[in-house]
Motif scaffolding. Structure first.
Motif, PDB file in Angstrom:
ATOM      1  N   LYS A   1       5.665  -2.169 -12.158  1.00  0.00           N
ATOM      2  CA  LYS A   1       5.204  -2.964 -11.030  1.00  0.00           C
ATOM      3  C   LYS A   1       4.276  -2.373 -10.061  1.00  0.00           C
ATOM      4  N   VAL A   2       3.065  -3.139  -9.820  1.00  0.00           N
ATOM      5  CA  VAL A   2       1.872  -2.687  -9.195  1.00  0.00           C
ATOM      6  C   VAL A   2       1.599  -3.585  -8.094  1.00  0.00           C
ATOM      7  N   ASN A   3       1.756  -2.952  -6.629  1.00  0.00           N
ATOM      8  CA  ASN A   3       1.489  -3.746  -5.482  1.00  0.00           C
ATOM      9  C   ASN A   3       0.743  -2.990  -4.510  1.00  0.00           C
ATOM     10  N   ALA A   4       0.104  -3.722  -3.494  1.00  0.00           N
ATOM     11  CA  ALA A   4      -0.633  -2.978  -2.391  1.00  0.00           C
ATOM     12  C   ALA A   4       0.205  -3.455  -1.383  1.00  0.00           C
ATOM     13  N   MET A   5       0.119  -2.437  -0.231  1.00  0.00           N
ATOM     14  CA  MET A   5       0.709  -3.174   1.083  1.00  0.00           C
ATOM     15  C   MET A   5       0.109  -2.721   2.343  1.00  0.00           C
ATOM     16  N   CYS A   6       0.249  -3.153   3.422  1.00  0.00           N
ATOM     17  CA  CYS A   6      -0.459  -2.927   4.686  1.00  0.00           C
ATOM     18  C   CYS A   6       0.686  -2.592   5.491  1.00  0.00           C
ATOM     19  N   PRO A   7       0.456  -1.272   6.176  1.00  0.00           N
ATOM     20  CA  PRO A   7       1.443  -0.818   7.105  1.00  0.00           C
ATOM     21  C   PRO A   7       1.294  -1.440   8.568  1.00  0.00           C
ATOM     22  N   GLY A   8       0.317  -2.040   8.842  1.00  0.00           N
ATOM     23  CA  GLY A   8       0.006  -2.492   9.994  1.00  0.00           C
ATOM     24  C   GLY A   8      -0.625  -1.375  10.912  1.00  0.00           C
ATOM     25  N   TRP A   9      -0.666  -1.479  12.238  1.00  0.00           N
ATOM     26  CA  TRP A   9      -1.544  -0.477  12.904  1.00  0.00           C
ATOM     27  C   TRP A   9      -0.249   0.367  13.648  1.00  0.00           C
TER      28      TRP A   9
ATOM     29  N   ASP B   1      14.539  -6.051  -6.832  1.00  0.00           N
ATOM     30  CA  ASP B   1      13.806  -7.272  -6.558  1.00  0.00           C
ATOM     31  C   ASP B   1      12.934  -7.240  -5.895  1.00  0.00           C
ATOM     32  N   VAL B   2      11.572  -6.929  -6.218  1.00  0.00           N
ATOM     33  CA  VAL B   2      10.390  -6.870  -5.539  1.00  0.00           C
ATOM     34  C   VAL B   2       9.317  -7.431  -6.231  1.00  0.00           C
ATOM     35  N   PRO B   3       8.296  -7.944  -5.402  1.00  0.00           N
ATOM     36  CA  PRO B   3       7.116  -8.558  -6.190  1.00  0.00           C
ATOM     37  C   PRO B   3       6.436  -7.638  -7.041  1.00  0.00           C
TER      38      PRO B   3
ATOM     39  N   THR C   1       7.756  -0.999   4.155  1.00  0.00           N
ATOM     40  CA  THR C   1       7.567  -1.898   3.122  1.00  0.00           C
ATOM     41  C   THR C   1       7.336  -0.863   1.938  1.00  0.00           C
ATOM     42  N   ALA C   2       6.638   0.209   1.981  1.00  0.00           N
ATOM     43  CA  ALA C   2       6.378   0.942   0.946  1.00  0.00           C
ATOM     44  C   ALA C   2       7.620   1.773   0.225  1.00  0.00           C
ATOM     45  N   VAL C   3       8.562   1.834   1.144  1.00  0.00           N
ATOM     46  CA  VAL C   3       9.982   2.446   0.675  1.00  0.00           C
ATOM     47  C   VAL C   3      10.567   1.364  -0.262  1.00  0.00           C
ATOM     48  N   TRP C   4      10.581   0.206   0.313  1.00  0.00           N
ATOM     49  CA  TRP C   4      11.254  -0.981  -0.033  1.00  0.00           C
ATOM     50  C   TRP C   4      10.730  -1.128  -1.584  1.00  0.00           C
ATOM     51  N   LEU C   5       9.293  -1.323  -1.567  1.00  0.00           N
ATOM     52  CA  LEU C   5       8.818  -1.496  -2.864  1.00  0.00           C
ATOM     53  C   LEU C   5       8.780  -0.460  -3.884  1.00  0.00           C
ATOM     54  N   ALA C   6       9.343   0.777  -3.506  1.00  0.00           N
ATOM     55  CA  ALA C   6       9.496   1.831  -4.536  1.00  0.00           C
ATOM     56  C   ALA C   6      10.990   1.971  -4.865  1.00  0.00           C
TER      57      ALA C   6
ATOM     58  N   SER D   1       8.834   5.070 -17.711  1.00  0.00           N
ATOM     59  CA  SER D   1       9.782   4.976 -16.895  1.00  0.00           C
ATOM     60  C   SER D   1      10.724   3.624 -17.103  1.00  0.00           C
ATOM     61  N   GLU D   2      11.916   3.780 -17.008  1.00  0.00           N
ATOM     62  CA  GLU D   2      12.809   2.496 -17.077  1.00  0.00           C
ATOM     63  C   GLU D   2      12.303   1.486 -15.742  1.00  0.00           C
ATOM     64  N   ASP D   3      11.837   2.067 -14.853  1.00  0.00           N
ATOM     65  CA  ASP D   3      11.311   1.047 -13.628  1.00  0.00           C
ATOM     66  C   ASP D   3      10.117   1.688 -12.801  1.00  0.00           C
ATOM     67  N   GLY D   4       9.062   1.846 -13.593  1.00  0.00           N
ATOM     68  CA  GLY D   4       7.943   2.399 -13.246  1.00  0.00           C
ATOM     69  C   GLY D   4       7.078   1.467 -12.144  1.00  0.00           C
ATOM     70  N   ARG D   5       6.611   2.137 -11.051  1.00  0.00           N
ATOM     71  CA  ARG D   5       5.983   1.251 -10.029  1.00  0.00           C
ATOM     72  C   ARG D   5       4.729   2.037  -9.448  1.00  0.00           C
ATOM     73  N   ILE D   6       3.756   1.555  -9.102  1.00  0.00           N
ATOM     74  CA  ILE D   6       2.491   1.844  -8.253  1.00  0.00           C
ATOM     75  C   ILE D   6       2.423   1.186  -6.810  1.00  0.00           C
TER      76      ILE D   6
END
Length: 225
Positions: free
Chosen positions: A173-181, A210-212, A201-206, A125-130
């Motif tokens: 780009k490989v990240n983990a995220m916490c959605p909260g309670w 410019d994401v971490p 946050t998951a949608v934003w990362l996807a 992919s030109e912009d692969g993400r996990i």
């Protein structure tokens, strides 16, 4: 950029809301679930495509990936959302280890095998993400004795995120995220957050440019592991 995105555990809760938001942004979303009936119903509701997938079953994962590669053949984003939280009490000394095994099968081995099987497509992919949907309950400095199986699984998922980043981070780009309670079947009706906020946050990362990379995030901010 219109992206092709797989979301595991998309038939309810945060996974379903992630699918909804991604479809609304114009992306091609593959919603997966163990239950064909529930998965098809959810996919129809949010406008995604449905595919059966049980992330606790290695043979099912491999069959899913084989069929996906044959019929779709491209992937930009993998969102590992499917997870279980079995009622495991509060006593780490007396927990049935079978509960721990089942939890890790779904919450760790499932995402791990999916990444192994889909890494080649993501690298093309030109912009692969996990994106691994984790939890602050797995943060090392905040580990307590309650819900030990779930906590250990999320600590392991966070570690897996870092290790996969070390391997693929230059191209994916490989990240983990916490959605909260979040108010879901898992979080319960007393949770503080609406499901839309948990998915944000998951949608934003996807989707955002410019994401971490190689980080653990909540509310679009980097947090401790």
């Amino acid at each position: 950029m219109r992206k092709t995105i797989i979301v595991t555990g998309g038939n309810r809760g945060i996974g379903k809301e992630i699918c909804r938001q991604l479809v609304e942004l114009g992306h091609d979303v593959v919603l997966t679930a163990r239950s064909i009936e529930k998965g098809e119903e959810a996919a129809l509701e949010v406008g995604a495509k449905f595919r059966e997938l049980d992330v606790s079953n290695q043979e099912n994962i491999k069959a899913f990936v084989y069929k996906y590669k044959e019929e779709v053949g491209e992937l930009d984003v993998l969102i590992n959302n499917a997870a279980i939280m079995i009622s495991d009490g509060t006593d780490v000394l007396n927990i049935d280890l079978e509960v721990v095994r089942k939890t890790i099968d779904t919450n760790v081995y499932g995402p791990w095998l999916l990444i192994q099987e889909l890494a080649q497509l993501l690298e093309k992919s030109e912009d692969g993400r996990i994106i691994n949907i984790s939890s602050e309950m797995g943060v090392i400095d905040d580990l307590t004795s309650n819900h030990p199986a779930y906590r250990i699984s999320k600590t392991a998922l966070n570690a897996l995120t870092l290790i996969i980043h070390g391997k693929l981070g230059s191209s994916v780009k490989v990240n983990a995220m916490c959605p909260g309670w979040v108010r879901t079947d898992m979080g319960g009706s007393g949770a503080a957050r609406p499901v839309a906020k948990g998915a944000e946050t998951a949608v934003w990362l996807a989707t955002e440019r410019d994401v971490p990379n190689g980080k653990f995030l909540r509310d679009k901010r980097i947090i401790d592991w």
